[in-house]
Design an enzyme around this catalytic site. Sequence first.
Site, PDB file in Angstrom:
ATOM      1  N   ASP A  67       0.801  -1.139  -0.015  1.00 23.94           N
ATOM      2  CA  ASP A  67       0.082   0.083   0.030  1.00 23.94           C
ATOM      3  C   ASP A  67       0.888   1.423   0.043  1.00 23.94           C
ATOM      4  O   ASP A  67       2.030   1.196   0.073  1.00 23.94           O
ATOM      5  CB  ASP A  67      -1.064  -0.136   1.194  1.00 23.94           C
ATOM      6  CG  ASP A  67      -0.362  -0.492   2.784  1.00 23.94           C
ATOM      7  OD1 ASP A  67       0.892  -0.504   2.638  1.00 23.94           O
ATOM      8  OD2 ASP A  67      -1.143  -0.706   3.482  1.00 23.94           O
ATOM      9  N   ASN A 136      -7.825  -3.240  14.120  1.00 23.18           N
ATOM     10  CA  ASN A 136      -9.201  -3.490  13.909  1.00 23.18           C
ATOM     11  C   ASN A 136      -9.158  -4.717  13.087  1.00 23.18           C
ATOM     12  O   ASN A 136     -10.330  -4.979  12.236  1.00 23.18           O
ATOM     13  CB  ASN A 136      -9.774  -2.384  13.232  1.00 23.18           C
ATOM     14  CG  ASN A 136      -9.122  -1.850  11.965  1.00 23.18           C
ATOM     15  OD1 ASN A 136      -8.092  -2.283  11.567  1.00 23.18           O
ATOM     16  ND2 ASN A 136      -9.712  -0.509  11.457  1.00 23.18           N
ATOM     17  N   HIS A 138      -7.358  -4.871  10.040  1.00 23.28           N
ATOM     18  CA  HIS A 138      -7.040  -4.581   8.786  1.00 23.28           C
ATOM     19  C   HIS A 138      -5.644  -5.446   8.221  1.00 23.28           C
ATOM     20  O   HIS A 138      -5.016  -5.467   8.968  1.00 23.28           O
ATOM     21  CB  HIS A 138      -7.295  -3.199   8.453  1.00 23.28           C
ATOM     22  CG  HIS A 138      -6.196  -2.427   8.816  1.00 23.28           C
ATOM     23  ND1 HIS A 138      -6.161  -1.272   9.760  1.00 23.28           N
ATOM     24  CD2 HIS A 138      -4.544  -2.541   8.922  1.00 23.28           C
ATOM     25  CE1 HIS A 138      -4.990  -0.593   9.849  1.00 23.28           C
ATOM     26  NE2 HIS A 138      -4.109  -1.438   9.425  1.00 23.28           N
ATOM     27  N   GLU A 143      -9.568  -2.211   5.223  1.00 22.10           N
ATOM     28  CA  GLU A 143     -10.327  -1.506   6.485  1.00 22.10           C
ATOM     29  C   GLU A 143     -11.874  -2.585   6.762  1.00 22.10           C
ATOM     30  O   GLU A 143     -12.317  -2.943   5.512  1.00 22.10           O
ATOM     31  CB  GLU A 143     -10.696  -0.318   6.360  1.00 22.10           C
ATOM     32  CG  GLU A 143      -9.523   0.716   6.365  1.00 22.10           C
ATOM     33  CD  GLU A 143      -8.843   0.803   7.774  1.00 22.10           C
ATOM     34  OE1 GLU A 143      -9.114   0.102   8.644  1.00 22.10           O
ATOM     35  OE2 GLU A 143      -7.765   1.711   7.604  1.00 22.10           O
TER      36      GLU A 143
END
Length: 243
Positions: A67, A136, A138, A143
Amino acid sequence: MRVIQVKNYDEMSLKAAHIIRAQVELKPDCVLGFATGSTPLGTYANLVKWCKEDGLDFSQVKSVNLDEYKGLPKDHDQSYAYFMDKNLFSQINIDKANTYLPDGMCVDGDAECKRYDELIKSLGGADLQLLGIGNNGHIGFNEPADCFQNGTYCVELTESTIEANSRLFEKKEDVPRFAFSMGSGTIMSAKRVLLIANGKAKAEAIKGLMAGPITPGCPASILQMHPDCTVIVDDEAMSLVTG
Ligand code: F6R
């Protein structure tokens, strides 16, 4: 999914680096998928050491990164291109022309996503994709959402990720709101996946990854379906997984 539980960050970093080393030694012209963040720093430090001291040879390796922030130029000290250069590429004998990331400064986001997917395909996909995991759940910048994404896409970061990443910027407002990320489909198409996680903050995400249902609400849970996924996790990050 193969789970290797270790005591701490150093042990995690050493084991992960050994797996990457074995990959490079078995296939010197392999394609490595890299991640950024705090978690892989120790792994990269081991690879740098072995390249400098033991002749671990990256000269034929190609790399793709998961990313990149949208809107940050390569020389911005928080761009992932800068991170990779500083922590790995400039310290090993990889040919920088063979290291690839999405272009955060591209003008046409859709065209950039297409270009990056085609590039990964033209390289034959990653032989080994290294992953961290967000608090979380990801992976990359995938996400929690209503559906899994397939190829590279432009993603709006969640508040929790912006909050977590703001430690690296002067102020929270400086954290980019968007990023390019390989989709879950691209990550799943890697031949082998190696996910590393340490610390209490990751315990909930690790529980979702290993013991939860496969759901885009915990993007990492899709790795339960990967045929060759290894997770190296320390005692703290493993603390909510029972049995
Ligand atoms: C970074 C990336 C992210 C991180 C995750 C964990 O390229 O893909 O998914 O792996 O945010 O970050 P750290 O390691 O800083 O806890």
